[in-house]
Scaffold this motif. Structure first.
Motif, mmCIF file in Angstrom:
data_model
loop_
_atom_site.group_PDB
_atom_site.id
_atom_site.type_symbol
_atom_site.label_atom_id
_atom_site.label_comp_id
_atom_site.label_asym_id
_atom_site.label_seq_id
_atom_site.Cartn_x
_atom_site.Cartn_y
_atom_site.Cartn_z
ATOM 1 N N MET A 1 0.839 -1.165 0.000
ATOM 2 C CA MET A 1 0.000 0.000 0.000
ATOM 3 C C MET A 1 0.891 1.237 0.000
ATOM 4 N N ASP A 2 0.562 2.200 -0.811
ATOM 5 C CA ASP A 2 1.373 3.408 -0.817
ATOM 6 C C ASP A 2 0.919 4.386 0.264
ATOM 7 N N GLN A 3 1.673 5.430 0.450
ATOM 8 C CA GLN A 3 1.432 6.388 1.528
ATOM 9 C C GLN A 3 0.090 7.104 1.348
ATOM 10 N N ASN A 4 -0.274 7.416 0.107
ATOM 11 C CA ASN A 4 -1.526 8.125 -0.169
ATOM 12 C C ASN A 4 -2.727 7.265 0.201
ATOM 13 N N ALA A 5 -2.673 5.977 -0.128
ATOM 14 C CA ALA A 5 -3.776 5.075 0.201
ATOM 15 C C ALA A 5 -3.904 4.888 1.708
ATOM 16 N N THR A 6 -2.780 4.839 2.402
ATOM 17 C CA THR A 6 -2.808 4.684 3.849
ATOM 18 C C THR A 6 -3.421 5.902 4.523
ATOM 19 N N SER A 7 -3.052 7.090 4.093
ATOM 20 C CA SER A 7 -3.613 8.308 4.696
ATOM 21 C C SER A 7 -5.087 8.444 4.358
ATOM 22 N N THR A 8 -5.512 8.023 3.172
ATOM 23 C CA THR A 8 -6.933 8.069 2.809
ATOM 24 C C THR A 8 -7.730 7.099 3.667
ATOM 25 N N LEU A 9 -7.185 5.914 3.884
ATOM 26 C CA LEU A 9 -7.851 4.920 4.723
ATOM 27 C C LEU A 9 -7.951 5.412 6.162
ATOM 28 N N ALA A 10 -6.894 6.006 6.679
ATOM 29 C CA ALA A 10 -6.890 6.513 8.048
ATOM 30 C C ALA A 10 -7.887 7.651 8.223
ATOM 31 N N SER A 11 -8.085 8.447 7.179
ATOM 32 C CA SER A 11 -9.035 9.563 7.296
ATOM 33 C C SER A 11 -10.480 9.078 7.285
ATOM 34 N N LYS A 12 -10.743 7.899 6.749
ATOM 35 C CA LYS A 12 -12.109 7.371 6.695
ATOM 36 C C LYS A 12 -12.505 6.606 7.949
ATOM 37 N N ILE A 13 -11.535 6.191 8.758
ATOM 38 C CA ILE A 13 -11.836 5.482 9.994
ATOM 39 C C ILE A 13 -12.179 6.514 11.051
ATOM 40 N N PRO A 14 -13.340 6.379 11.684
ATOM 41 C CA PRO A 14 -13.714 7.378 12.688
ATOM 42 C C PRO A 14 -12.822 7.272 13.920
ATOM 43 N N ASP A 15 -12.665 8.407 14.596
ATOM 44 C CA ASP A 15 -11.894 8.399 15.841
ATOM 45 C C ASP A 15 -12.704 7.682 16.907
ATOM 46 N N LEU A 16 -12.141 6.634 17.439
ATOM 47 C CA LEU A 16 -12.805 5.875 18.489
ATOM 48 C C LEU A 16 -12.304 6.361 19.834
ATOM 49 N N PRO A 17 -13.224 6.710 20.733
ATOM 50 C CA PRO A 17 -12.755 7.173 22.038
ATOM 51 C C PRO A 17 -12.093 6.034 22.810
ATOM 52 N N TYR A 18 -11.139 6.368 23.608
ATOM 53 C CA TYR A 18 -10.443 5.458 24.510
ATOM 54 C C TYR A 18 -9.583 4.420 23.793
ATOM 55 N N ILE A 19 -9.393 4.539 22.465
ATOM 56 C CA ILE A 19 -8.639 3.520 21.738
ATOM 57 C C ILE A 19 -7.142 3.615 22.056
ATOM 58 N N ASP A 20 -6.669 4.805 22.415
ATOM 59 C CA ASP A 20 -5.252 4.984 22.712
ATOM 60 C C ASP A 20 -4.941 4.853 24.200
ATOM 61 N N MET A 21 -5.925 4.493 24.987
ATOM 62 C CA MET A 21 -5.710 4.389 26.425
ATOM 63 C C MET A 21 -5.033 3.064 26.764
ATOM 64 N N GLY A 22 -4.386 3.056 27.917
ATOM 65 C CA GLY A 22 -3.707 1.843 28.367
ATOM 66 C C GLY A 22 -4.677 0.828 28.927
ATOM 67 N N SER A 23 -4.158 -0.346 29.187
ATOM 68 C CA SER A 23 -5.011 -1.429 29.674
ATOM 69 C C SER A 23 -5.551 -1.136 31.066
ATOM 70 N N GLY A 24 -4.767 -0.469 31.929
ATOM 71 C CA GLY A 24 -5.252 -0.133 33.271
ATOM 72 C C GLY A 24 -6.460 0.772 33.222
ATOM 73 N N PHE A 25 -6.428 1.760 32.332
ATOM 74 C CA PHE A 25 -7.550 2.681 32.187
ATOM 75 C C PHE A 25 -8.792 1.953 31.691
ATOM 76 N N VAL A 26 -8.632 1.139 30.677
ATOM 77 C CA VAL A 26 -9.776 0.425 30.085
ATOM 78 C C VAL A 26 -10.366 -0.567 31.085
ATOM 79 N N ILE A 27 -9.515 -1.280 31.805
ATOM 80 C CA ILE A 27 -10.016 -2.229 32.803
ATOM 81 C C ILE A 27 -10.710 -1.482 33.932
#
Length: 113
Positions: free
Chosen positions: A1-27
């Motif tokens: 996959m080239d860089q343009n396709a990756t950035s286009t795919l990333a822009s179409k995925i909605p921001d999910l809350p708490y996805i970047d949180m650690g396991s302690g926070f989620v648990i």
């Protein structure tokens, strides 16, 4: 996959809350959410039982004693406190209870629940 396709795919995925949180926070968040929901269910069941007892007493099907009812409610409250301590102990066993992220997650889970 080239860089343009990756950035286009990333822009179409909605921001999910708490996805970047650690396991302690989620648990912590999951436990807090469950704790509040179970407390609400307990209150609903307790309220239903008390109203049913009041109705049965009103129709003289049973005789309701205030002291016994108060003792039963106090026993149930004590059991729920033990349940909360059990959850705290289990979080501590996994090493999540003392971390700031687990505490923040628990607080958010209680607020969400």
């Amino acid at each position: 996959m080239d860089q343009n396709a990756t950035s286009t795919l990333a822009s179409k995925i909605p921001d999910l809350p708490y996805i970047d949180m650690g396991s302690g926070f989620v648990i912590g968040m999951a436990v807090g959410y469950f704790f509040k929901k179970s407390f609400k269910i307990l209150l609903f069941l307790l309220g239903t039982a008390i109203v049913l007892l009041f109705a049965l007493d009103q129709f003289e099907i049973i005789e309701l004693h205030k002291e016994q009812l108060a003792h039963t409610v106090e026993t149930g409250t004590g059991m729920f406190k033990q349940f909360g301590l059990f959850l705290k102990e289990k979080l501590a066993d996994f090493g999540f209870a003392g971390t700031g992220s687990a505490i923040a997650g628990f607080a958010l889970g209680v607020k969400m629940g």
